[in-house]
Design a protein around this motif. Structure first.
Motif, PDB file in Angstrom:
ATOM      1  N   LEU A 200      36.720 -16.537  22.052  1.00 57.47           N
ATOM      2  CA  LEU A 200      37.210 -15.161  21.932  1.00 57.47           C
ATOM      3  C   LEU A 200      38.646 -15.049  22.438  1.00 57.47           C
ATOM      4  O   LEU A 200      39.442 -14.284  21.881  1.00 57.47           O
ATOM      5  N   LEU A 201      38.984 -15.809  23.489  1.00 55.56           N
ATOM      6  CA  LEU A 201      40.369 -15.807  23.958  1.00 55.56           C
ATOM      7  C   LEU A 201      41.307 -16.430  22.923  1.00 55.56           C
ATOM      8  O   LEU A 201      42.453 -15.989  22.780  1.00 55.56           O
ATOM      9  N   HIS A 202      40.833 -17.443  22.205  1.00 59.98           N
ATOM     10  CA  HIS A 202      41.632 -17.948  21.080  1.00 59.98           C
ATOM     11  C   HIS A 202      41.821 -16.820  20.058  1.00 59.98           C
ATOM     12  O   HIS A 202      42.921 -16.575  19.574  1.00 59.98           O
ATOM     13  N   ALA A 203      40.724 -16.146  19.744  1.00 65.19           N
ATOM     14  CA  ALA A 203      40.725 -15.139  18.684  1.00 65.19           C
ATOM     15  C   ALA A 203      41.679 -13.982  18.972  1.00 65.19           C
ATOM     16  O   ALA A 203      42.317 -13.474  18.046  1.00 65.19           O
ATOM     17  N   VAL A 204      41.795 -13.556  20.236  1.00 63.92           N
ATOM     18  CA  VAL A 204      42.657 -12.404  20.534  1.00 63.92           C
ATOM     19  C   VAL A 204      44.133 -12.705  20.278  1.00 63.92           C
ATOM     20  O   VAL A 204      44.941 -11.782  20.213  1.00 63.92           O
ATOM     21  N   CYS A 205      44.474 -13.947  20.104  1.00 64.92           N
ATOM     22  CA  CYS A 205      45.870 -14.313  19.824  1.00 64.92           C
ATOM     23  C   CYS A 205      46.214 -14.175  18.341  1.00 64.92           C
ATOM     24  O   CYS A 205      47.363 -14.356  17.958  1.00 64.92           O
ATOM     25  N   PHE A 206      45.223 -13.856  17.526  1.00 64.84           N
ATOM     26  CA  PHE A 206      45.456 -13.621  16.101  1.00 64.84           C
ATOM     27  C   PHE A 206      45.697 -12.134  15.881  1.00 64.84           C
ATOM     28  O   PHE A 206      45.241 -11.301  16.654  1.00 64.84           O
ATOM     29  N   LYS A 207      46.382 -11.817  14.813  1.00 61.46           N
ATOM     30  CA  LYS A 207      46.640 -10.418  14.490  1.00 61.46           C
ATOM     31  C   LYS A 207      45.679  -9.881  13.428  1.00 61.46           C
ATOM     32  O   LYS A 207      45.435  -8.690  13.368  1.00 61.46           O
ATOM     33  N   GLY A 208      45.165 -10.765  12.578  1.00 65.23           N
ATOM     34  CA  GLY A 208      44.313 -10.340  11.467  1.00 65.23           C
ATOM     35  C   GLY A 208      42.885 -10.816  11.630  1.00 65.23           C
ATOM     36  O   GLY A 208      42.348 -10.863  12.739  1.00 65.23           O
ATOM     37  N   ASP A 209      42.275 -11.209  10.519  1.00 66.58           N
ATOM     38  CA  ASP A 209      40.895 -11.681  10.517  1.00 66.58           C
ATOM     39  C   ASP A 209      40.791 -13.057  11.164  1.00 66.58           C
ATOM     40  O   ASP A 209      41.628 -13.932  10.940  1.00 66.58           O
ATOM     41  N   VAL A 210      39.744 -13.226  11.975  1.00 71.04           N
ATOM     42  CA  VAL A 210      39.460 -14.494  12.644  1.00 71.04           C
ATOM     43  C   VAL A 210      37.986 -14.799  12.412  1.00 71.04           C
ATOM     44  O   VAL A 210      37.143 -13.908  12.474  1.00 71.04           O
ATOM     45  N   TYR A 211      37.683 -16.085  12.183  1.00 72.83           N
ATOM     46  CA  TYR A 211      36.324 -16.503  11.855  1.00 72.83           C
ATOM     47  C   TYR A 211      35.842 -17.513  12.887  1.00 72.83           C
ATOM     48  O   TYR A 211      36.526 -18.494  13.159  1.00 72.83           O
ATOM     49  N   LEU A 212      34.655 -17.258  13.454  1.00 72.25           N
ATOM     50  CA  LEU A 212      34.074 -18.123  14.483  1.00 72.25           C
ATOM     51  C   LEU A 212      32.973 -18.975  13.862  1.00 72.25           C
ATOM     52  O   LEU A 212      32.080 -18.461  13.196  1.00 72.25           O
ATOM     53  N   TYR A 213      33.058 -20.297  14.087  1.00 74.71           N
ATOM     54  CA  TYR A 213      32.081 -21.256  13.575  1.00 74.71           C
ATOM     55  C   TYR A 213      31.529 -22.098  14.720  1.00 74.71           C
ATOM     56  O   TYR A 213      32.201 -22.298  15.729  1.00 74.71           O
ATOM     57  N   THR A 214      30.339 -22.634  14.501  1.00 71.66           N
ATOM     58  CA  THR A 214      29.752 -23.592  15.438  1.00 71.66           C
ATOM     59  C   THR A 214      29.317 -24.825  14.667  1.00 71.66           C
ATOM     60  O   THR A 214      29.039 -24.754  13.470  1.00 71.66           O
ATOM     61  N   ASN A 215      29.288 -25.949  15.358  1.00 71.59           N
ATOM     62  CA  ASN A 215      28.696 -27.171  14.827  1.00 71.59           C
ATOM     63  C   ASN A 215      28.231 -27.959  16.045  1.00 71.59           C
ATOM     64  O   ASN A 215      28.945 -28.811  16.561  1.00 71.59           O
ATOM     65  N   TRP A 216      27.046 -27.620  16.521  1.00 75.52           N
ATOM     66  CA  TRP A 216      26.531 -28.204  17.763  1.00 75.52           C
ATOM     67  C   TRP A 216      26.307 -29.698  17.633  1.00 75.52           C
ATOM     68  O   TRP A 216      26.444 -30.434  18.609  1.00 75.52           O
TER      69      TRP A 216
END
Length: 192
Positions: free
Chosen positions: A87-103
């Motif tokens: 989420l801290l990575h994401a707040v550095c974007f201005k537009g759409d951000v997509y979160l993925y996982t690959n455990w």
């Protein structure tokens, strides 16, 4: 910033959101896929953790006996900050951000189709590692009775290995004034 949780990454780079290539864009010299990145990041993570654990044991050796629970709490806390890290990575974007996982490959990541300056890219990459890694580590080293913070820092700093790899690539490959963006799985830079 608008966050979209996409779930498990299917290992298909074409499924990642991206914009159009910019004229004259240059692909970073980097891992070609998540498997190769996973190997690089996990080896780097292990080296970082070993070095930092040695430092903690040297500095906090008088507090370790009887406080093993703090080591466990710190390590478990690092797992609890995986999503806040992203989420801290994401707040550095201005537009759409997509979160993925690959455990299976030990990867949690965010991507966004926008371009950003080298400075913002470096900040975006390092921000969660500073907040959840460096700051707790320093506090734990300054005040060894807070051993759990030192261990949280050790694990969180180690888990940022993929971010350090990206920062290294940006700092060594992007010329001054360049912008970067993600296209499928690879990063590109271009001169605006």
């Amino acid at each position: 910033m608008k966050l979209h949780y996409k779930g498990k990454y299917d290992l298909n780079p074409e499924s990642l959101p991206h914009g159009e290539h910019k004229p004259g864009a240059v692909r970073f010299k980097e891992a070609k896929d998540t498997k190769e990145l996973g190997v690089i990041a996990n080896v780097l993570c292990l080296v970082i953790i070993i070095v930092l654990v040695i430092l903690v044991f040297v500095r906090c050796r008088h507090y370790i006996t009887g406080n093993m629970w703090q080591i466990l709490v710190g390590a478990l806390a690092s797992m609890a900050v995986l999503f806040p890290h992203e989420l801290l990575h994401a707040v550095c974007f201005k537009g759409d951000v997509y979160l993925y996982t690959n455990w299976a490959q030990g990867i949690v990541f965010v991507v966004g189709p926008e371009t950003m300056s080298k400075a913002r890219f470096v900040l975006m990459s390092l921000l969660p590692n500073i907040v959840f890694g460096v700051i707790p580590f320093i506090i734990g080293m300054l005040y060894p009775c807070w051993l759990f913070l030192a261990m949280l820092g050790v694990c969180a700093i180690g888990m940022g290995a993929g971010d350090y790899y990206n920062v290294y690539n940006a700092l060594t490959q992007m010329p001054k004034g360049a912008r970067t963006y993600l296209y499928q799985f690879n990063s590109y830079w271009y001169m605006p």
